[in-house]
Design a protein around this motif. Structure first.
Motif, PDB file in Angstrom:
ATOM      1  N   ALA A   1       0.859  -1.195   0.000  1.00 33.30           N
ATOM      2  CA  ALA A   1       0.000   0.000   0.000  1.00 33.30           C
ATOM      3  C   ALA A   1       0.891   1.239   0.000  1.00 33.30           C
ATOM      4  CB  ALA A   1      -0.901   0.003   1.227  1.00 33.30           C
ATOM      5  N   CYS A   2       0.265   2.401  -0.091  1.00 30.97           N
ATOM      6  CA  CYS A   2       0.999   3.674  -0.047  1.00 30.97           C
ATOM      7  C   CYS A   2       0.304   4.616   0.939  1.00 30.97           C
ATOM      8  CB  CYS A   2       0.977   4.368  -1.402  1.00 30.97           C
ATOM      9  SG  CYS A   2       1.612   3.379  -2.744  1.00 30.97           S
ATOM     10  N   GLY A   3       1.086   5.543   1.483  1.00 35.43           N
ATOM     11  CA  GLY A   3       0.544   6.648   2.284  1.00 35.43           C
ATOM     12  C   GLY A   3      -0.318   6.172   3.442  1.00 35.43           C
ATOM     13  N   THR A   4      -1.489   6.774   3.533  1.00 41.58           N
ATOM     14  CA  THR A   4      -2.402   6.452   4.623  1.00 41.58           C
ATOM     15  C   THR A   4      -2.789   4.969   4.595  1.00 41.58           C
ATOM     16  OG1 THR A   4      -3.234   8.670   4.924  1.00 41.58           O
ATOM     17  CG2 THR A   4      -4.785   6.909   5.373  1.00 41.58           C
ATOM     18  N   SER A   5      -2.967   4.431   3.409  1.00 40.96           N
ATOM     19  CA  SER A   5      -3.326   3.009   3.310  1.00 40.96           C
ATOM     20  C   SER A   5      -2.192   2.130   3.851  1.00 40.96           C
ATOM     21  CB  SER A   5      -3.629   2.634   1.858  1.00 40.96           C
ATOM     22  OG  SER A   5      -4.738   3.364   1.401  1.00 40.96           O
TER      23      SER A   5
ATOM     24  N   ILE B   1      -3.905  -2.617  -0.385  1.00 37.64           N
ATOM     25  CA  ILE B   1      -4.899  -1.732   0.244  1.00 37.64           C
ATOM     26  C   ILE B   1      -4.871  -0.392  -0.478  1.00 37.64           C
ATOM     27  CG2 ILE B   1      -5.715  -0.650   2.378  1.00 37.64           C
ATOM     28  CD1 ILE B   1      -4.344  -2.745   3.987  1.00 37.64           C
ATOM     29  N   SER B   2      -6.042   0.071  -0.874  1.00 40.10           N
ATOM     30  CA  SER B   2      -6.095   1.345  -1.583  1.00 40.10           C
ATOM     31  C   SER B   2      -7.501   1.929  -1.507  1.00 40.10           C
ATOM     32  CB  SER B   2      -5.716   1.112  -3.051  1.00 40.10           C
ATOM     33  OG  SER B   2      -5.907   2.293  -3.794  1.00 40.10           O
ATOM     34  N   GLN B   3      -7.578   3.193  -1.159  1.00 36.66           N
ATOM     35  CA  GLN B   3      -8.881   3.853  -1.190  1.00 36.66           C
ATOM     36  C   GLN B   3      -9.370   3.945  -2.631  1.00 36.66           C
ATOM     37  OE1 GLN B   3     -11.830   6.405  -2.014  1.00 36.66           O
ATOM     38  NE2 GLN B   3      -9.838   7.255  -2.536  1.00 36.66           N
ATOM     39  N   SER B   4      -8.545   4.547  -3.484  1.00 39.92           N
ATOM     40  CA  SER B   4      -8.982   4.854  -4.848  1.00 39.92           C
ATOM     41  C   SER B   4      -9.013   3.642  -5.754  1.00 39.92           C
ATOM     42  CB  SER B   4      -8.026   5.879  -5.460  1.00 39.92           C
ATOM     43  OG  SER B   4      -6.718   5.321  -5.507  1.00 39.92           O
ATOM     44  N   GLY B   5      -8.125   2.684  -5.474  1.00 42.92           N
ATOM     45  CA  GLY B   5      -7.991   1.551  -6.388  1.00 42.92           C
ATOM     46  C   GLY B   5      -7.256   1.923  -7.665  1.00 42.92           C
ATOM     47  N   GLU B   6      -6.651   3.120  -7.676  1.00 39.74           N
ATOM     48  CA  GLU B   6      -5.973   3.569  -8.902  1.00 39.74           C
ATOM     49  C   GLU B   6      -4.518   3.950  -8.641  1.00 39.74           C
ATOM     50  OE1 GLU B   6      -7.310   3.144 -11.672  1.00 39.74           O
ATOM     51  OE2 GLU B   6      -9.454   3.014 -11.209  1.00 39.74           O
ATOM     52  N   THR B   7      -4.004   3.706  -7.448  1.00 41.57           N
ATOM     53  CA  THR B   7      -2.633   4.108  -7.141  1.00 41.57           C
ATOM     54  C   THR B   7      -1.652   3.262  -7.957  1.00 41.57           C
ATOM     55  OG1 THR B   7      -3.309   4.807  -4.964  1.00 41.57           O
ATOM     56  CG2 THR B   7      -0.972   4.350  -5.238  1.00 41.57           C
ATOM     57  N   ALA B   8      -0.887   3.938  -8.797  1.00 39.74           N
ATOM     58  CA  ALA B   8      -0.048   3.224  -9.776  1.00 39.74           C
ATOM     59  C   ALA B   8       0.917   2.255  -9.089  1.00 39.74           C
ATOM     60  CB  ALA B   8       0.722   4.232 -10.623  1.00 39.74           C
TER      61      ALA B   8
ATOM     62  N   GLY C   1     -12.164  14.676  -0.192  1.00 40.98           N
ATOM     63  CA  GLY C   1     -11.059  15.426   0.428  1.00 40.98           C
ATOM     64  C   GLY C   1      -9.756  14.701   0.111  1.00 40.98           C
ATOM     65  N   VAL C   2      -8.733  15.465  -0.252  1.00 44.09           N
ATOM     66  CA  VAL C   2      -7.480  14.818  -0.639  1.00 44.09           C
ATOM     67  C   VAL C   2      -6.881  14.037   0.538  1.00 44.09           C
ATOM     68  CG1 VAL C   2      -5.083  15.302  -1.284  1.00 44.09           C
ATOM     69  CG2 VAL C   2      -6.944  16.259  -2.626  1.00 44.09           C
ATOM     70  N   ALA C   3      -7.021  14.569   1.745  1.00 47.83           N
ATOM     71  CA  ALA C   3      -6.494  13.846   2.911  1.00 47.83           C
ATOM     72  C   ALA C   3      -7.459  12.717   3.266  1.00 47.83           C
ATOM     73  CB  ALA C   3      -6.345  14.803   4.081  1.00 47.83           C
ATOM     74  N   SER C   4      -6.936  11.533   3.291  1.00 47.12           N
ATOM     75  CA  SER C   4      -7.784  10.355   3.518  1.00 47.12           C
ATOM     76  C   SER C   4      -8.148  10.229   4.998  1.00 47.12           C
ATOM     77  CB  SER C   4      -6.999   9.120   3.059  1.00 47.12           C
ATOM     78  OG  SER C   4      -7.823   8.004   3.072  1.00 47.12           O
ATOM     79  N   THR C   5      -9.433  10.036   5.276  1.00 54.58           N
ATOM     80  CA  THR C   5      -9.877   9.918   6.682  1.00 54.58           C
ATOM     81  C   THR C   5     -10.775   8.698   6.857  1.00 54.58           C
ATOM     82  OG1 THR C   5     -11.640  11.494   6.153  1.00 54.58           O
ATOM     83  CG2 THR C   5      -9.678  12.370   7.251  1.00 54.58           C
TER      84      THR C   5
ATOM     85  N   THR D   1     -12.197   2.713   7.732  1.00 55.43           N
ATOM     86  CA  THR D   1     -12.924   1.553   7.183  1.00 55.43           C
ATOM     87  C   THR D   1     -11.932   0.462   6.757  1.00 55.43           C
ATOM     88  OG1 THR D   1     -13.090   2.667   5.037  1.00 55.43           O
ATOM     89  CG2 THR D   1     -15.025   2.770   6.456  1.00 55.43           C
ATOM     90  N   GLN D   2     -10.741   0.872   6.339  1.00 54.84           N
ATOM     91  CA  GLN D   2      -9.718  -0.147   6.036  1.00 54.84           C
ATOM     92  C   GLN D   2      -9.378  -0.927   7.314  1.00 54.84           C
ATOM     93  OE1 GLN D   2      -6.615   2.369   4.458  1.00 54.84           O
ATOM     94  NE2 GLN D   2      -7.499   2.420   2.400  1.00 54.84           N
ATOM     95  N   LEU D   3      -9.280  -0.182   8.435  1.00 46.73           N
ATOM     96  CA  LEU D   3      -8.986  -0.861   9.707  1.00 46.73           C
ATOM     97  C   LEU D   3     -10.109  -1.836  10.052  1.00 46.73           C
ATOM     98  CD1 LEU D   3      -7.518   1.948  12.022  1.00 46.73           C
ATOM     99  CD2 LEU D   3      -6.363   0.463  10.393  1.00 46.73           C
TER     100      LEU D   3
ATOM    101  N   ALA E   1       0.734  12.473  12.072  1.00 45.70           N
ATOM    102  CA  ALA E   1       1.770  13.382  11.552  1.00 45.70           C
ATOM    103  C   ALA E   1       1.555  13.637  10.060  1.00 45.70           C
ATOM    104  CB  ALA E   1       3.152  12.787  11.801  1.00 45.70           C
ATOM    105  N   LEU E   2       1.199  12.575   9.324  1.00 51.67           N
ATOM    106  CA  LEU E   2       0.958  12.752   7.880  1.00 51.67           C
ATOM    107  C   LEU E   2      -0.210  13.712   7.638  1.00 51.67           C
ATOM    108  CD1 LEU E   2       1.558  11.932   4.905  1.00 51.67           C
ATOM    109  CD2 LEU E   2      -0.083  10.079   5.195  1.00 51.67           C
ATOM    110  N   LYS E   3      -1.289  13.533   8.409  1.00 48.27           N
ATOM    111  CA  LYS E   3      -2.450  14.425   8.239  1.00 48.27           C
ATOM    112  C   LYS E   3      -2.027  15.869   8.484  1.00 48.27           C
ATOM    113  CE  LYS E   3      -4.611  12.337   6.500  1.00 48.27           C
ATOM    114  NZ  LYS E   3      -4.667  10.971   6.170  1.00 48.27           N
TER     115      LYS E   3
HETATM  116  C1  F6R Z   1      -3.015  10.793   2.650  1.00 51.33           C
HETATM  117  C2  F6R Z   1      -3.421  10.177   1.412  1.00 51.33           C
HETATM  118  C3  F6R Z   1      -2.424   9.426   0.609  1.00 51.33           C
HETATM  119  C4  F6R Z   1      -3.053   8.112   0.110  1.00 51.33           C
HETATM  120  C5  F6R Z   1      -2.084   7.382  -0.827  1.00 51.33           C
HETATM  121  C6  F6R Z   1      -2.657   6.059  -1.288  1.00 51.33           C
HETATM  122  O1  F6R Z   1      -4.067  11.439   3.278  1.00 51.33           O
HETATM  123  O2  F6R Z   1      -4.561  10.271   1.031  1.00 51.33           O
HETATM  124  O3  F6R Z   1      -1.270   9.172   1.337  1.00 51.33           O
HETATM  125  O4  F6R Z   1      -3.365   7.318   1.208  1.00 51.33           O
HETATM  126  O5  F6R Z   1      -1.836   8.179  -1.947  1.00 51.33           O
HETATM  127  O6  F6R Z   1      -3.874   6.221  -1.945  1.00 51.33           O
HETATM  128  P1  F6R Z   1      -4.874   5.028  -2.145  1.00 51.33           P
HETATM  129  O7  F6R Z   1      -5.341   4.595  -0.805  1.00 51.33           O
HETATM  130  O8  F6R Z   1      -5.970   5.604  -2.984  1.00 51.33           O
HETATM  131  O9  F6R Z   1      -4.121   3.952  -2.839  1.00 51.33           O
END
Ligand code: F6R
Length: 609
Positions: free
Chosen positions: A299-303, A346-353, A397-401, A406-408, A483-485
């Motif tokens: 995963a990346c970032g918040t995920s 794990i990915s919110q968007s399902g599009e993270t390269a 919102g760009v910041a994932s919350t 829900t991933q947890l 901290a990331l938020k």
């Molecule tokens: C932080 C944030 C990013 C995403 C990351 C992965 O608030 O939104 O760090 O978590 O770019 O994105 P997804 O989950 O869409 O793969």
């Protein structure tokens, strides 16, 4: 990482495009542009800035015509300039295109096209596609696009217009998201559902290397060899209200407040009478699941932070070894993966390269690959052997919350499933886990009711230039996430550390100007040690803010400020402790006058490497 919307129908296209594009601005907001066809003439208007600034610079009303494409940009190739904004045209000015993705062989193509006398007016990779289409154009746009794309390497979601064929839009995708919407007397293309939800909930998901031809009443889809493909129309259940702000000042705040509902939706139907029910979604027979000897989460970032909490849960309760990998690193290493390894993306968007690439790599090496994802039909879900959806609803919102919590929740359900399968917990323990998560929505509500306390903290400390976030166990990832938020929305430098690591370096930073946030809900292992760490910060004059369990008097004696969260199972405490940190980041950014929903340089889904 850009947004695309296209319209063909009976109404004037431009106002529909502007409105739709506003719902895609989370994908990119450094420039935007529009192209329509009016009486055989191709019209273009584009500029730099956010959409509401661009609306003041260009006269949208002058863009006549009932067919159009538009784009909001997040620069990858070429600076943020008007020339580099999309749409791009060919030499004749009769073909226009919008593009999301990266053309990897654009330098070679550009060289070849320049040798054939094509004149370029931007420094983007995208422009080569419009000239390439021009090269092949003999009065049949779908055919020219198909031939051009055969020469293109890289990722693309494309919308194409030709002034000579005003009754069609041609669209195509490869490794960048693109959907078709079927409306009443109108057809749409878009990068994501919210852009067109106002007009239709009937969606067709394009697959990689597919080309679509849209008229105002129909669509046809072909592969790159020109063979027609049958596509299913799916009905989306999201309402427009889901995708709008619903009275909140910002999407981020709305989405923080939606968390109790999102958790409720995510566990609904998956827990019946205390029994976990995700077997069918997992799509693996019991024997193969029992054989799993290792889990790798990419995963990346918040995920990635939620993956770290998942590691804690799965190892602690289901006793399965777990490795958590940054997707971007995993894909370029030589990971040890076999048929008994379960890889979870794990990915919110399902599009993270990077996550897509890591999952593809795991699949190539023979692993069973599943995903935890929020967006139905997204690229990641389509390369997964099975998907456990987080039912957070659209996260704008760009910041994932809400996607994070829900991933947890899904990771917790997965842990229960494995614990049952592998007999690592008793029936009684599983029942108590089920009861624990059932209480979470109400407990989250209770934390949200303390919003005024986090706002007060933001008021006191928003002028700080640095902050430390410390936690342990399942709450160390929450320190990272807090901290990331803070960093991403307020631009205050913040670092997350395991609390015990403080003495190995970061302690040198602590002085009377340094807020130190301890994520310290009660647990039997490390709580006492954290109290010691708080003393160490106090001794150096640091400002201590603690997130602690309701009723904890010890922390209250030591910390300057305490925000209490309800008592829960320790593995669930991260779902509660993260909320005050999301709110603290939000209020701090707001006090500093930052654009909370569209922080600088960030985009909602990172569809480039
Ligand atoms: C932080 C944030 C990013 C995403 C990351 C992965 O608030 O939104 O760090 O978590 O770019 O994105 P997804 O989950 O869409 O793969």
């Amino acid at each position: 990482m850009c947004g695309i919307i296209g319209y063909i129908g009976k109404e004037k296209a431009a106002p529909i495009l502007v409105k739709g594009l506003k719902n895609l601005e989370y994908r990119g907001y450094d420039s935007a542009g529009f192209s329509t066809i009016d009486n055989g003439t191709l019209l273009i208007a584009k500029d730099t800035g956010k959409l509401n600034e661009i609306e003041l610079k260009i006269n949208i009303n002058e863009l006549h015509g009932c067919v159009g494409i538009s784009h909001c940009r997040w620069a990858t190739h070429g600076n943020v300039t008007q020339e580099n904004a999309h749409p791009h045209t060919d030499c004749t000015g009769r073909i226009s295109i919008v593009h999301n993705g990266i053309i990897e062989n654009f330098s070679e193509l550009k060289e070849m096209l320049i040798a054939k006398n094509h004149k370029f007016s931007s420094s983007t990779d995208t422009e080569v596609i419009s000239h390439l289409i021009e090269e092949y154009y003999t009065g049949n746009l779908p055919e020219a696009v198909r031939k051009a794309l055969k020469e293109v390497e890289g990722s693309y979601a494309l919308g194409v217009l030709s002034a000579d064929e005003p009754d069609i839009i041609v669209a195509a995708r490869n490794e960048s998201p693109l959907i078709i919407g079927k409306g009443k007397n109108a057809m749409f293309i878009a990068s994501d559902v919210p852009a067109i939800l106002e007009h239709t909930n009937e969606i067709i998901y394009l697959d990689d290397k597919e080309i679509a031809v849209l008229t105002k009443s129909n669509f046809r889809v072909f592969d790159l060899d020109g063979r027609e493909k049958k596509k299913e129309i799916k009905k989306i259940s999201w309402s427009m209200e889901d995708a709008e702000k619903g009275g909140y000042e910002h999407f981020m705040l709305k989405e923080i407040y939606e968390q109790p509902r999102a958790i409720e939706d995510t566990i609904n139907g998956r827990l019946k009478n205390g029994t976990i029910n995700i077997k069918e979604e997992l799509g693996m027979d019991e024997n193969s699941l029992k054989k799993i000897s290792k889990i790798i989460i990419v995963a990346c970032g918040t995920s990635w932070h939620s993956a770290l909490v998942g590691e804690f849960m799965l190892e602690e309760l289901a006793k399965i070894p777990v490795e958590v990998e940054y997707a971007s690193e995993f894909r370029y290493r030589n990971p040890i993966v076999d048929a008994d390894t379960l890889v979870i993306g794990i990915s919110q968007s399902g599009e993270t390269a990077d996550t897509i690439a890591a999952m593809k790599e795991a699949k190539r090496r023979g692993a069973h690959v599943i995903s935890i994802c929020n967006v139905m039909g997204s690229s990641i879900t389509r390369i997964s052997d099975a998907v456990l959806y987080t039912r957070a609803g659209p996260e704008i919102g760009v910041a994932s919350t809400k996607a994070f919590t829900t991933q947890l929740a899904v990771l917790y359900l997965l842990t229960m499933h494995f614990a049952k399968l592998k007999n690592t917990l008793t029936e009684k323990q599983l029942q108590s886990m089920a009861q624990g998560i059932r209480k979470i929505p109400l407990q989250m509500q209770a934390v949200l009711e303390k919003d005024a306390e986090t706002e007060e903290l933001a008021h006191l400390y928003h002028k700080s230039t640095n902050a430390l976030y410390l936690g342990r166990g399942a709450n160390f990832p929450i320190a990272l996430e807090g901290a990331l938020k803070m960093k991403e929305v307020s631009y205050i430098h913040a670092e997350g550390y395991p609390a015990a690591e403080m003495k190995h370096g970061p302690i040198a930073l602590i002085d009377k100007n340094m807020p130190v946030v301890f994520v310290a809900p009660y647990d039997t292992y490390t709580y006492k040690k954290i109290l010691g760490n708080i003393e160490e910060v106090k001794a150096r004059g640091g400002i201590v803010i603690a997130i602690a369990t309701e009723g904890d008097r010890e922390v209250a004696k030591k910390a300057g400020h305490v925000i209490y969260i309800p008592d829960s199972l320790y593995t669930l405490s991260s779902m509660l402790s993260v909320i005050p940190l999301q709110l603290l980041a939000y209020h701090t950014a707001k006090k500093l006058g930052k654009d909370v929903d569209k922080p600088r340089s960030l985009a909602k889904s990172v569809t480039v490497e």
